[in-house]
Design a protein around this motif. Sequence first.
Motif, mmCIF file in Angstrom:
data_model
loop_
_atom_site.group_PDB
_atom_site.id
_atom_site.type_symbol
_atom_site.label_atom_id
_atom_site.label_comp_id
_atom_site.label_asym_id
_atom_site.label_seq_id
_atom_site.Cartn_x
_atom_site.Cartn_y
_atom_site.Cartn_z
ATOM 1 N N VAL A 458 0.844 -1.197 0.000
ATOM 2 C CA VAL A 458 0.000 0.000 0.000
ATOM 3 C C VAL A 458 0.872 1.237 0.000
ATOM 4 O O VAL A 458 2.052 1.204 0.318
ATOM 5 C CB VAL A 458 -0.956 0.024 1.210
ATOM 6 C CG1 VAL A 458 -1.894 -1.154 1.171
ATOM 7 C CG2 VAL A 458 -0.164 0.051 2.513
ATOM 8 N N TYR A 459 0.274 2.360 -0.351
ATOM 9 C CA TYR A 459 0.990 3.630 -0.402
ATOM 10 C C TYR A 459 0.281 4.623 0.507
ATOM 11 O O TYR A 459 -0.945 4.694 0.528
ATOM 12 C CB TYR A 459 0.996 4.181 -1.830
ATOM 13 C CG TYR A 459 1.581 3.231 -2.842
ATOM 14 C CD1 TYR A 459 0.756 2.425 -3.628
ATOM 15 C CD2 TYR A 459 2.950 3.134 -3.008
ATOM 16 C CE1 TYR A 459 1.291 1.554 -4.555
ATOM 17 C CE2 TYR A 459 3.494 2.266 -3.938
ATOM 18 C CZ TYR A 459 2.656 1.477 -4.708
ATOM 19 O OH TYR A 459 3.188 0.619 -5.632
ATOM 20 N N THR A 460 1.081 5.376 1.257
ATOM 21 C CA THR A 460 0.505 6.451 2.080
ATOM 22 C C THR A 460 1.375 7.684 1.939
ATOM 23 O O THR A 460 2.565 7.647 2.197
ATOM 24 C CB THR A 460 0.435 6.053 3.569
ATOM 25 O OG1 THR A 460 1.752 5.734 4.020
ATOM 26 C CG2 THR A 460 -0.479 4.857 3.776
ATOM 27 N N ARG A 461 0.750 8.755 1.509
ATOM 28 C CA ARG A 461 1.481 10.006 1.338
ATOM 29 C C ARG A 461 0.891 11.148 2.149
ATOM 30 O O ARG A 461 1.601 12.009 2.626
ATOM 31 C CB ARG A 461 1.499 10.396 -0.147
ATOM 32 C CG ARG A 461 2.448 9.572 -0.979
ATOM 33 C CD ARG A 461 2.157 9.756 -2.461
ATOM 34 N NE ARG A 461 1.041 8.923 -2.895
ATOM 35 C CZ ARG A 461 0.429 9.049 -4.064
ATOM 36 N NH1 ARG A 461 0.820 9.980 -4.908
ATOM 37 N NH2 ARG A 461 -0.547 8.242 -4.395
ATOM 38 N N HIS A 462 -0.408 11.143 2.308
ATOM 39 C CA HIS A 462 -1.075 12.244 3.004
ATOM 40 C C HIS A 462 -0.805 12.190 4.509
ATOM 41 O O HIS A 462 -0.732 11.116 5.106
ATOM 42 C CB HIS A 462 -2.592 12.154 2.767
ATOM 43 C CG HIS A 462 -3.395 13.069 3.627
ATOM 44 N ND1 HIS A 462 -3.950 12.668 4.830
ATOM 45 C CD2 HIS A 462 -3.735 14.368 3.465
ATOM 46 C CE1 HIS A 462 -4.597 13.682 5.362
ATOM 47 N NE2 HIS A 462 -4.488 14.712 4.555
ATOM 48 N N LYS A 463 -0.637 13.349 5.109
ATOM 49 C CA LYS A 463 -0.555 13.423 6.564
ATOM 50 C C LYS A 463 -1.632 14.395 7.046
ATOM 51 O O LYS A 463 -1.912 15.413 6.395
ATOM 52 C CB LYS A 463 0.828 13.875 7.033
ATOM 53 C CG LYS A 463 1.231 15.280 6.636
ATOM 54 C CD LYS A 463 2.596 15.645 7.222
ATOM 55 C CE LYS A 463 2.989 17.074 6.828
ATOM 56 N NZ LYS A 463 4.281 17.476 7.436
ATOM 57 N N PRO A 464 -2.269 14.095 8.193
ATOM 58 C CA PRO A 464 -3.346 14.960 8.684
ATOM 59 C C PRO A 464 -2.853 16.378 8.963
ATOM 60 O O PRO A 464 -1.699 16.585 9.357
ATOM 61 C CB PRO A 464 -3.787 14.265 9.983
ATOM 62 C CG PRO A 464 -3.337 12.847 9.842
ATOM 63 C CD PRO A 464 -2.076 12.906 9.037
ATOM 64 N N TYR A 465 -3.728 17.338 8.789
ATOM 65 C CA TYR A 465 -3.408 18.738 9.091
ATOM 66 C C TYR A 465 -3.016 18.907 10.556
ATOM 67 O O TYR A 465 -2.219 19.784 10.900
ATOM 68 C CB TYR A 465 -4.614 19.615 8.744
ATOM 69 C CG TYR A 465 -4.428 21.067 9.101
ATOM 70 C CD1 TYR A 465 -3.482 21.853 8.444
ATOM 71 C CD2 TYR A 465 -5.196 21.660 10.103
ATOM 72 C CE1 TYR A 465 -3.301 23.180 8.766
ATOM 73 C CE2 TYR A 465 -5.026 22.988 10.437
ATOM 74 C CZ TYR A 465 -4.081 23.744 9.771
ATOM 75 O OH TYR A 465 -3.902 25.055 10.101
ATOM 76 N N LEU A 466 -3.536 18.042 11.425
ATOM 77 C CA LEU A 466 -3.191 18.084 12.848
ATOM 78 C C LEU A 466 -1.680 18.022 13.055
ATOM 79 O O LEU A 466 -1.140 18.660 13.972
ATOM 80 C CB LEU A 466 -3.874 16.924 13.577
ATOM 81 C CG LEU A 466 -3.520 16.738 15.056
ATOM 82 C CD1 LEU A 466 -3.968 17.944 15.880
ATOM 83 C CD2 LEU A 466 -4.152 15.461 15.598
ATOM 84 N N THR A 506 -10.072 11.209 14.072
ATOM 85 C CA THR A 506 -9.933 9.969 13.311
ATOM 86 C C THR A 506 -8.819 9.123 13.925
ATOM 87 O O THR A 506 -7.942 9.630 14.621
ATOM 88 C CB THR A 506 -9.573 10.243 11.838
ATOM 89 O OG1 THR A 506 -8.257 10.812 11.780
ATOM 90 C CG2 THR A 506 -10.575 11.188 11.199
ATOM 91 N N TYR A 507 -8.851 7.823 13.629
ATOM 92 C CA TYR A 507 -7.771 6.956 14.081
ATOM 93 C C TYR A 507 -6.460 7.287 13.350
ATOM 94 O O TYR A 507 -5.380 7.007 13.874
ATOM 95 C CB TYR A 507 -8.142 5.494 13.879
ATOM 96 C CG TYR A 507 -9.088 4.969 14.930
ATOM 97 C CD1 TYR A 507 -8.729 4.956 16.269
ATOM 98 C CD2 TYR A 507 -10.352 4.481 14.584
ATOM 99 C CE1 TYR A 507 -9.596 4.479 17.239
ATOM 100 C CE2 TYR A 507 -11.225 4.000 15.553
ATOM 101 C CZ TYR A 507 -10.839 3.999 16.882
ATOM 102 O OH TYR A 507 -11.706 3.532 17.844
ATOM 103 N N ALA A 508 -6.552 7.873 12.175
ATOM 104 C CA ALA A 508 -5.335 8.319 11.482
ATOM 105 C C ALA A 508 -4.647 9.413 12.291
ATOM 106 O O ALA A 508 -3.411 9.455 12.412
ATOM 107 C CB ALA A 508 -5.679 8.825 10.082
#
Length: 561
Positions: A458-466, A506-508
Amino acid sequence: MDVVRGVKQYVSRMIAEAGTGMKVLIMDKETISIVSMVYSQSDILQKEVYNFELLSNTGREAMKHLSAICIIRPTIENIDLLCTELKTPKYGSYFIYFTNRIDRGSIEKLALCDDQESVREVKEYYADYLAVGQHLFSFNIDHLTTSGLEYKRVCDGIVAALLSLKKKPYIRYTHSSRVSQRLADDLYRSINHRQERELFDFRSDVPPLLLILDRKDDPVTPLLNQWSYQAMVHEVFGIQNHRVDLSRAPGITKELQEIVLSPESDEFFRENMYLNFGDIGANIKTMVDSFQEKQKSHAKIESIADMKAFVENYPQFRKLSGTVAKHVAVVSELSRIVAEHHLMAVSETEQDIVTQSEKSNHYKNVESLIKNSAVRSVDCLRLVLLIVLRYEGQLKRSEIDHLVKLLRMREIPDQKLDLVDAIMESYREEKRTSKLFESSNPLTMKKFLRGLKGVENVYTRHKPYLVDVLENLMKGKLRESQYPFMGDPLGDKPQDVIVFIVGGATYAEAFAVAQMNSSNQGMRIVLGSNTILNSESFMTEILKSSPRESARERFRQLPPV
C-alpha cells in the motif's frame, strides 16, 4: 499522560474502597461503556464483583449480603433513580461514586432518602469519558452544536478528563470556529470558577495547554481510505466501543460475528494496531506458525512434567487460539474487500488528488473509477468530494454536475448527492484556517513491502493537518491570530498538550499523535473529540451540518448522461 490509566485507577479505587467480600456493580448506560473500555468483564470479576446491574433496572433481586458499588453520571435522572433505590435498598451497603462534579443540592436530596443509613461513601471520581486508547478519548456524540444536552455533556467530560490527568491548562482555540470559541470560553469559565479552583490546584513548572480545533479545518483526513490496522478496520467495518461487527462477512462463524479489538485485552492488537496492512498480514502469519508449533509440541505428552506444563499453559493456549481466529477473520475479510472493490486503485487516486496538482488526470481517473462497477458507491462518492475540495474554484460547474450524474446512475440516493454542494458550502477554503492544498508537490511515496499473498503493498502520502498544527506548536510558530488564547497567553512552549477536535477525530490522527509521542520531541499529547470518525460517519456529519434541498432538485433537472 494516559487516559486509560486514569480511568482504570479510578475504577480500581472505587472497588477497593468497598472492602473485601462479594459486591455488585451498579452502573448507568454510559458508565457501562466507560468501564468496559478499560476493563474486561473477566478482569472485573477477579476483583470480587459478583454481578453487574443497570441502575434503571428497578426489578433487581434484593441481596442484603452484598455491597453495592454505584458508578454513575451525576444526571437528574440518575439522582432520581438513586433516591428510589435508597428508599427501599436492595443491598446491605452502598458506595456511590459520581464520574463528575455533583451539586450540593443533589447530595442533600440523596441524604434525605437514605432513611436506613445504607450509604457508606459518596465521592466524585472523574472518569467521565471513553478512554479509547492511552492518548485518545471520546464521548460517542455524533453531532456537536453549541446548545443542548450533548454540548453540556462534552464540556463536563473535558473537565473530567483534565481533572483525571491532573492538568489545569491554558486554552487556545480556532479563531474561525464559532463552536471552538464557545467551547474554549465555557471551559475557561468552568476551570477558573471560584468553586472549582481547589479541584484544579495542580502544580506545574510549565503549564499544560488545551488546544481546541475544528474538523472543518481538515475535511480531507476522514474522507481517505486508511491502511493502518485500527484505522482500516474502523473505515471498513466500524469500531464501536472496541467492538467490531463482522456479521456480514461471507462464511463467518457465529462466535466471530462480533469481536472485540481492545488494546487493553488483546496483546496482538496493541502491538499491531498502528502497523500498515501488509505488515499485519505477515505478523498474523507468524502468530499462526507459532500456534501450529505449540499444537505439535503439546501433542507429545510423554511425562508428568510434560502434562503439568501443558495444564499450566492451557489458559494461554486457549487465549492464543481465540486471538489467531479473530485476527485471521478480520484480515481475511479486509483482503477480500480490498481485492473485490479495487481499494488499492481507489486509494492511489485519493492520495494523488490530495498530494499533487494534476486536475485533468485526476478528473479522468475519478470518472473512470465511477464507471467501474466493481468499485463501491461510497468510494466513488468520496472521490468526488475529494476532487471538489482539491480543485475548488478550478472545476467548472458543468464538470461537477457531470460527476454527480454518473453517481446518480449508480443509484446513489439523492440525499447523498447533496453532499457535493454541502461540502462546497461548509468546508470551502474561506471557512478554513488551514491551507490543505498549499503545497502541490507530491510527497515522497512510502512503500510497505511485505510479501504475504492476499495482502498487497500500500501507499501512504497524506498526513493529517493536525500534524502541521502540532509541529508548529512545538516550534513556537502557531499563529496567535489563528489560534488565540482564552485569557492570559502562555509564555513557554507547553510540554503537555490536550487537543480536542470539535466535529470528530480519526484513528489516522490518533496514529499521528502516537508517533509524535514516541519520537520524544519534548511534548506529550492526548487527543480527544466528541466522536471517532470514519468516512461514512463524516459524510453524515456533513449533511447534518449543512442540510440542502436545492442541490437535489437541481440534479433531478439535469439531462441524462
